[in-house]
Design a protein around this motif. Structure first.
Motif, PDB file in Angstrom:
ATOM      1  N   GLU A  47       0.818  -1.297   0.067  1.00 19.30           N
ATOM      2  CA  GLU A  47       0.017  -0.031  -0.088  1.00 19.30           C
ATOM      3  C   GLU A  47       1.014   1.352  -0.070  1.00 19.30           C
ATOM      4  N   LYS A  74      -2.550  -1.545  -3.331  1.00 19.63           N
ATOM      5  CA  LYS A  74      -3.351  -0.340  -3.196  1.00 19.63           C
ATOM      6  C   LYS A  74      -2.662   1.016  -3.182  1.00 19.63           C
ATOM      7  N   ILE A 104      -7.080  -1.665  -5.489  1.00 21.61           N
ATOM      8  CA  ILE A 104      -7.666  -0.514  -5.196  1.00 21.61           C
ATOM      9  C   ILE A 104      -7.009   0.805  -5.577  1.00 21.61           C
ATOM     10  N   LYS A 107      -9.153   4.595  -3.088  1.00 23.17           N
ATOM     11  CA  LYS A 107     -10.059   3.996  -2.015  1.00 23.17           C
ATOM     12  C   LYS A 107     -11.262   3.380  -2.826  1.00 23.17           C
TER      13      LYS A 107
END
Length: 216
Positions: A47, A74, A104, A107
């Motif tokens: 992420e 992400k 993702i 979000k």
């Protein structure tokens, strides 16, 4: 590499202009070292937050570099200058196409249709560049477009006529302006991805005037 077990990285609100690829050095773009994400690669990074930085002209390079992280799924990249210049949806599509493991983005889930559209746009753009440059060396093509072979296997090689339509990110957008009728509200203008087909629905067609403009 430092912090080899790093899984989440927040570098929001900095002055980052790009995430360089493994083969690049700062002299290529003449970008100061403090305006880069370090060249080290974190194998477990899953992420990344790079909001509110200065990523603009190096957006495509940054997206390609992030695709080199083997577990990165992400990412938050909104509020960068590239979004204001090209439109958030166009930038999102560029990141999706260059990051095959992305699930993702800002979000929001990357849906299968969205990925298919982004991948095909990337394939057309790559074909256009390869054709114009006259590249035949497979290693060079793979270096510039890491997903070329993968997407050709999935979608097939674009024909010459279709490939000619491939455009850069800035050229492949159309401008949509919605002007409210009979009110003091200001018009809203957005740049959206364009692949030759689009459709939209207006709930109250008499309340709006819509202007479309595409690059010649």
């Amino acid at each position: 590499a430092c912090l080899p077990a790093l899984t989440t990285l927040y570098v929001n609100d900095n002055l980052l202009e790009l995430v360089p690829r493994k083969r690049q050095v700062e002299q290529i773009f003449e970008v100061e070292e403090e305006k880069q994400v370090p060249l080290e690669r974190w194998p477990f990074l899953s992420e990344l937050w790079i909001q509110k930085n200065k990523i603009d002209s190096q957006m495509e390079t940054t997206a390609t570099a992030l695709g080199e992280f083997p577990r990165l799924k992400k990412i938050r990249f909104d509020h960068n200058p590239c979004a204001a210049r090209l439109g958030s949806r166009t930038v999102r599509s560029a990141f999706i196409a260059r990051m095959p493991r992305l699930t993702i983005a800002n979000k929001s889930e990357v849906r299968s249709r969205e990925r298919s559209d982004a991948d095909r746009e990337y394939l057309l753009f790559a074909h256009k560049v390869i054709t114009e440059q006259g590249w035949t060396d497979e290693a060079q093509i793979a270096q510039e477009f890491p997903r070329w072979e993968e997407l050709v296997s999935e979608w097939g090689r674009p024909t010459a006529s279709v490939g000619a339509q491939g455009t850069s990110i800035s050229e492949s957008a159309f401008e949509l302006t919605i002007r409210p009728v009979g009110t003091a509200k200001k018009p809203v203008t957005k740049k959206l991805p364009f692949d030759g087909n689009f459709c939209f629905k207006v709930a109250h067609p008499t309340a709006f005037r819509i202007n479309l403009q595409t690059n010649p």
